[in-house]
Design an enzyme around this catalytic site. Structure first.
Site, PDB file in Angstrom:
ATOM      1  N   VAL A  37      36.858   6.727 -18.171  1.00 30.67           N
ATOM      2  CA  VAL A  37      36.378   5.504 -17.518  1.00 30.67           C
ATOM      3  C   VAL A  37      36.199   5.757 -16.024  1.00 30.67           C
ATOM      4  O   VAL A  37      36.659   4.983 -15.180  1.00 30.67           O
ATOM      5  CB  VAL A  37      37.315   4.299 -17.788  1.00 30.67           C
ATOM      6  CG1 VAL A  37      37.227   3.878 -19.227  1.00 30.67           C
ATOM      7  CG2 VAL A  37      38.766   4.635 -17.430  1.00 30.67           C
TER       8      VAL A  37
ATOM      9  N   VAL B  31      30.574   7.039 -14.654  1.00 33.31           N
ATOM     10  CA  VAL B  31      29.649   6.737 -15.757  1.00 33.31           C
ATOM     11  C   VAL B  31      30.326   5.833 -16.784  1.00 33.31           C
ATOM     12  O   VAL B  31      29.735   4.858 -17.266  1.00 33.31           O
ATOM     13  CB  VAL B  31      29.142   8.042 -16.418  1.00 33.31           C
ATOM     14  CG1 VAL B  31      28.312   7.740 -17.661  1.00 33.31           C
ATOM     15  CG2 VAL B  31      28.336   8.866 -15.423  1.00 33.31           C
TER      16      VAL B  31
ATOM     17  N   ASP C  92      25.798  23.866 -13.933  1.00 29.23           N
ATOM     18  CA  ASP C  92      25.320  22.622 -14.534  1.00 29.23           C
ATOM     19  C   ASP C  92      23.871  22.792 -15.039  1.00 29.23           C
ATOM     20  O   ASP C  92      23.527  22.327 -16.134  1.00 29.23           O
ATOM     21  CB  ASP C  92      25.416  21.491 -13.503  1.00 29.23           C
ATOM     22  CG  ASP C  92      25.048  20.164 -14.109  1.00 29.23           C
ATOM     23  OD1 ASP C  92      25.800  19.675 -14.977  1.00 29.23           O
ATOM     24  OD2 ASP C  92      23.998  19.600 -13.736  1.00 29.23           O
TER      25      ASP C  92
ATOM     26  N   LYS D 200      22.425  22.745 -18.969  1.00 30.53           N
ATOM     27  CA  LYS D 200      21.281  21.944 -19.437  1.00 30.53           C
ATOM     28  C   LYS D 200      20.232  22.828 -20.103  1.00 30.53           C
ATOM     29  O   LYS D 200      19.652  22.466 -21.131  1.00 30.53           O
ATOM     30  CB  LYS D 200      20.684  21.156 -18.270  1.00 30.53           C
ATOM     31  CG  LYS D 200      21.613  20.042 -17.800  1.00 30.53           C
ATOM     32  CD  LYS D 200      21.189  19.456 -16.472  1.00 30.53           C
ATOM     33  CE  LYS D 200      22.146  18.341 -16.060  1.00 30.53           C
ATOM     34  NZ  LYS D 200      22.030  17.950 -14.665  1.00 30.53           N
TER      35      LYS D 200
HETATM   36  N1  LIG Z   1      27.396  11.287 -12.634  1.00 29.50           N
HETATM   37  C1  LIG Z   1      26.190  11.624 -13.089  1.00 29.50           C
HETATM   38  O1  LIG Z   1      25.167  11.421 -12.440  1.00 29.50           O
HETATM   39  C2  LIG Z   1      26.066  12.264 -14.429  1.00 29.50           C
HETATM   40  C3  LIG Z   1      27.172  12.609 -15.161  1.00 29.50           C
HETATM   41  N2  LIG Z   1      27.014  13.186 -16.382  1.00 29.50           N
HETATM   42  C4  LIG Z   1      28.193  13.523 -17.139  1.00 29.50           C
HETATM   43  O2  LIG Z   1      28.919  12.334 -17.393  1.00 29.50           O
HETATM   44  C5  LIG Z   1      30.304  12.647 -17.524  1.00 29.50           C
HETATM   45  C6  LIG Z   1      31.109  11.723 -16.616  1.00 29.50           C
HETATM   46  O3  LIG Z   1      30.695  11.954 -15.290  1.00 29.50           O
HETATM   47  P1  LIG Z   1      31.240  11.034 -14.093  1.00 29.50           P
HETATM   48  O4  LIG Z   1      31.522   9.679 -14.604  1.00 29.50           O
HETATM   49  O5  LIG Z   1      30.287  11.211 -12.989  1.00 29.50           O
HETATM   50  O6  LIG Z   1      32.593  11.785 -13.731  1.00 29.50           O
HETATM   51  P2  LIG Z   1      33.981  11.114 -13.267  1.00 29.50           P
HETATM   52  O7  LIG Z   1      34.825  12.222 -12.766  1.00 29.50           O
HETATM   53  O8  LIG Z   1      33.733   9.944 -12.380  1.00 29.50           O
HETATM   54  O9  LIG Z   1      34.576  10.543 -14.624  1.00 29.50           O
HETATM   55  C7  LIG Z   1      35.136  11.348 -15.599  1.00 29.50           C
HETATM   56  C8  LIG Z   1      36.360  10.610 -16.085  1.00 29.50           C
HETATM   57  O10 LIG Z   1      36.869  11.247 -17.231  1.00 29.50           O
HETATM   58  C9  LIG Z   1      38.283  11.131 -17.161  1.00 29.50           C
HETATM   59  N3  LIG Z   1      38.880  12.141 -18.032  1.00 29.50           N
HETATM   60  C10 LIG Z   1      38.881  13.473 -17.899  1.00 29.50           C
HETATM   61  N4  LIG Z   1      39.532  14.061 -18.925  1.00 29.50           N
HETATM   62  C11 LIG Z   1      39.941  13.053 -19.725  1.00 29.50           C
HETATM   63  C12 LIG Z   1      40.683  12.993 -20.932  1.00 29.50           C
HETATM   64  N5  LIG Z   1      41.112  14.094 -21.540  1.00 29.50           N
HETATM   65  N6  LIG Z   1      40.921  11.782 -21.470  1.00 29.50           N
HETATM   66  C13 LIG Z   1      40.514  10.651 -20.875  1.00 29.50           C
HETATM   67  N7  LIG Z   1      39.804  10.639 -19.721  1.00 29.50           N
HETATM   68  C14 LIG Z   1      39.542  11.827 -19.152  1.00 29.50           C
HETATM   69  C15 LIG Z   1      38.615  11.320 -15.704  1.00 29.50           C
HETATM   70  O11 LIG Z   1      39.847  10.754 -15.384  1.00 29.50           O
HETATM   71  P3  LIG Z   1      40.559  11.133 -13.989  1.00 29.50           P
HETATM   72  O12 LIG Z   1      39.784  10.435 -12.936  1.00 29.50           O
HETATM   73  O13 LIG Z   1      41.911  10.577 -14.188  1.00 29.50           O
HETATM   74  O14 LIG Z   1      40.509  12.626 -13.878  1.00 29.50           O
HETATM   75  C16 LIG Z   1      37.472  10.543 -15.054  1.00 29.50           C
HETATM   76  O15 LIG Z   1      37.805   9.196 -14.852  1.00 29.50           O
HETATM   77  C17 LIG Z   1      30.443  14.137 -17.184  1.00 29.50           C
HETATM   78  O16 LIG Z   1      30.454  14.878 -18.385  1.00 29.50           O
HETATM   79  C18 LIG Z   1      29.155  14.441 -16.410  1.00 29.50           C
HETATM   80  O17 LIG Z   1      28.729  15.770 -16.535  1.00 29.50           O
HETATM   81  C19 LIG Z   1      25.795  13.420 -16.947  1.00 29.50           C
HETATM   82  C20 LIG Z   1      24.668  13.068 -16.288  1.00 29.50           C
HETATM   83  C21 LIG Z   1      24.699  12.520 -14.941  1.00 29.50           C
HETATM   84  N1  LIG Z   2      25.868  16.766 -11.574  1.00 33.08           N
HETATM   85  C1  LIG Z   2      24.766  16.550 -12.441  1.00 33.08           C
HETATM   86  C2  LIG Z   2      24.903  15.202 -13.064  1.00 33.08           C
HETATM   87  C3  LIG Z   2      24.105  15.131 -14.281  1.00 33.08           C
HETATM   88  O1  LIG Z   2      24.226  15.884 -15.214  1.00 33.08           O
HETATM   89  C4  LIG Z   2      23.469  16.614 -11.657  1.00 33.08           C
HETATM   90  O2  LIG Z   2      23.571  16.693 -10.457  1.00 33.08           O
HETATM   91  O3  LIG Z   2      22.396  16.615 -12.246  1.00 33.08           O
END
Ligand SMILES: NC(=O)C1=CN([C@@H]2O[C@H](COP(=O)(O)OP(=O)(O)OC[C@H]3O[C@@H](n4cnc5c(N)ncnc54)[C@H](OP(=O)(O)O)[C@@H]3O)[C@@H](O)[C@H]2O)C=CC1
Ligand SMILES: N[C@@H](CC=O)C(=O)O
Ligand code: NA
Length: 394
Positions: free
Chosen positions: A44, A47, A249, A253
């Site tokens: 949470v 994203v 990254d 992809k």
């Molecule tokens: N941001 C973007 O623009 C994009 C992101 N993505 C993908 O989306 C995903 C999320 O990205 P984003 O939201 O930006 O990253 P964040 O770091 O904001 O969120 C990831 C969350 O996952 C939690 N987490 C990690 N491991 C676990 C676990 N084992 N169980 C439960 N929760 C866990 C983390 O908790 P904690 O904070 O406590 O570590 C953190 O809150 C990634 O895989 C990223 O590659 C893909 C496309 C674009």
């Molecule tokens: N960190 C990545 C997020 C999406 O996958 C990017 O910059 O494209």
């Protein structure tokens, strides 16, 4: 169903004008009459939070948000689905994360009339390793997490096999180009018998933002480290910015796309993992192996002069710097690198912000490639890509 079949029988000139509103009616009708879909969210962060907020705005929704898991807490309640107070509900939960228990709880909800979807919004390898278990239990997996689809080929093949053998479905549109229709477009091209010649583009929102701001064709401009910091503040980067700057990254992809495209091309290598992609990292050797993003950013200014000289050399040649990726299905090569493009090239003139641009060169599209372009990172567009996939389960 009746509306769907009615729509397909309408003459195309008529459907062009009535299809959008009938389409909305169809979606609304389908959702209202659809069986329950129980939704569990793991992760949470940026994203994940945005995804939950978007999910909760859908009207007449068949979705029941029954579980949330962060790294420190979890909650599960299928009798009373979560609502707008989800954040405080999770914060006040005394339960610690336990994915084995969650698997049991969700498996018990799967039935011919009830679907279950697990949304992995982490970037965790450990969570990704559970996809085959979930799929075999009939739980669908929807995710922007690239780890499973770009890591060890054995896990990828296990996922494909688990889903094909009648288990849950896996949907990963947001793993490439965030909400942009990239994975689905490629799957459609391949499934309809087109031959992929080459896929090339700017695949990283972070790299796109950095070089759109840093290298504009002028010999000078902002410091490299300051642009990287802004990219992280805007939520474009991976949790550790080095995972973007080292090209990993983009390599991930490219691996995801290459594995899909390989079913239409015998020349593409069977990539054991994203590490097999020919990738030119931008990480200065002195900053390799720094474990936290904060320390990495604190030390990056030491290397601003290096990047400034690359920018000046490109400008002197009438070019800009762009970090690009290529899946070359003719020569069987997959590569990612920082390259120079003339200031008149679309990679220079048409990109802004965190835009991705992906060009599909195929036999059918000939000399004029199919192009997908738009924001390729950021919580709102990524969550939309994840939610769009979830809607496909309805
Ligand atoms: N941001 C973007 O623009 C994009 C992101 N993505 C993908 O989306 C995903 C999320 O990205 P984003 O939201 O930006 O990253 P964040 O770091 O904001 O969120 C990831 C969350 O996952 C939690 N987490 C990690 N491991 C676990 C676990 N084992 N169980 C439960 N929760 C866990 C983390 O908790 P904690 O904070 O406590 O570590 C953190 O809150 C990634 O895989 C990223 O590659 C893909 C496309 C674009
Ligand atoms: N960190 C990545 C997020 C999406 O996958 C990017 O910059 O494209
Ligand atoms: Na996408």
């Amino acid at each position: 169903m009746a509306i769907a079949s009615f729509l397909t029988r309408l003459p195309s000139a008529l459907t062009a004008s009535v299809r959008p509103s009938l389409g909305r009616l169809l979606l609304h009708t389908t959702m209202a009459s659809s069986p329950k879909i129980y939704v569990a969210v793991v992760g949470v962060g940026l994203v994940g939070s945005e995804f939950i907020n978007q999910l909760l705005t859908i009207r007449s929704s068949p979705f029941h948000l029954v579980s949330l898991t962060s790294t420190t807490r979890t909650l599960f309640n299928h009798a009373q689905p979560l609502s707008a107070s989800w954040k405080s509900d999770l914060a006040s939960s005394a339960d610690r994360p336990d994915l084995a228990k969650l698997t049991q709880q969700l498996s018990a909800l799967v039935s011919p009339t009830q679907k279950v979807a697990l949304i992995d919004n982490t970037s965790s390898e450990d969570v990704a390793a559970l996809y085959p278990t979930w799929l075999k239990a009939g739980i669908s997996v929807v995710t922007p997490n690239k780890k499973a689809f770009s890591g060890d080929i054995a896990l990828y093949e296990e996922i494909v096999a688990a889903s094909a053998s009648g288990g849950g479905k896996f949907l990963n549109e947001a793993t490439v180009g965030a909400g942009l229709p990239v994975v689905g477009t490629l799957k459609d091209l391949v499934a309809t018998g087109d031959k992929i010649v080459k896929i090339e583009g700017v695949f990283s929102g972070t790299m796109s933002y950095i070089f759109n701001e840093f290298s504009t064709g002028q010999p000078d401009g902002p410091a490299f480290s300051s642009v990287v910091k802004i990219a992280r503040d805007k939520g474009y980067t991976e949790p550790h910015p080095a995972d973007d700057l080292n090209g990993a990254d983009v390599a991930r992809k490219l691996t995801i796309l290459s594995r899909i495209a390989s079913s239409s091309s015998s020349s593409l290598p069977r990539l054991q993992s994203y590490a097999a992609v020919d990738t030119a990292s931008l990480i200065p050797p002195a900053l390799e192996n720094i474990s936290t993003g904060d320390e990495f950013l604190a030390r990056l200014p030491e290397h601003d002069a290096h990047f400034a000289s690359l920018r000046a050399e490109a400008a002197a040649a009438g070019a800009v710097l762009r970090f690009v990726g290529v899946v070359d299905a003719v020569n069987g090569r997959v590569r990612a690198a920082l390259e120079r493009y003339p200031t008149t090239h679309p990679f220079s003139t048409s990109l802004g912000g965190s835009d991705n641009i992906i060009m599909f060169h195929t036999e059918r599209y000939g000399a004029r490639p199919l192009i997908v372009q738009g924001a390729g990172a950021g919580a709102a567009v990524t969550a939309m890509g994840v939610l769009g996939d979830l809607l496909r389960l309805v």
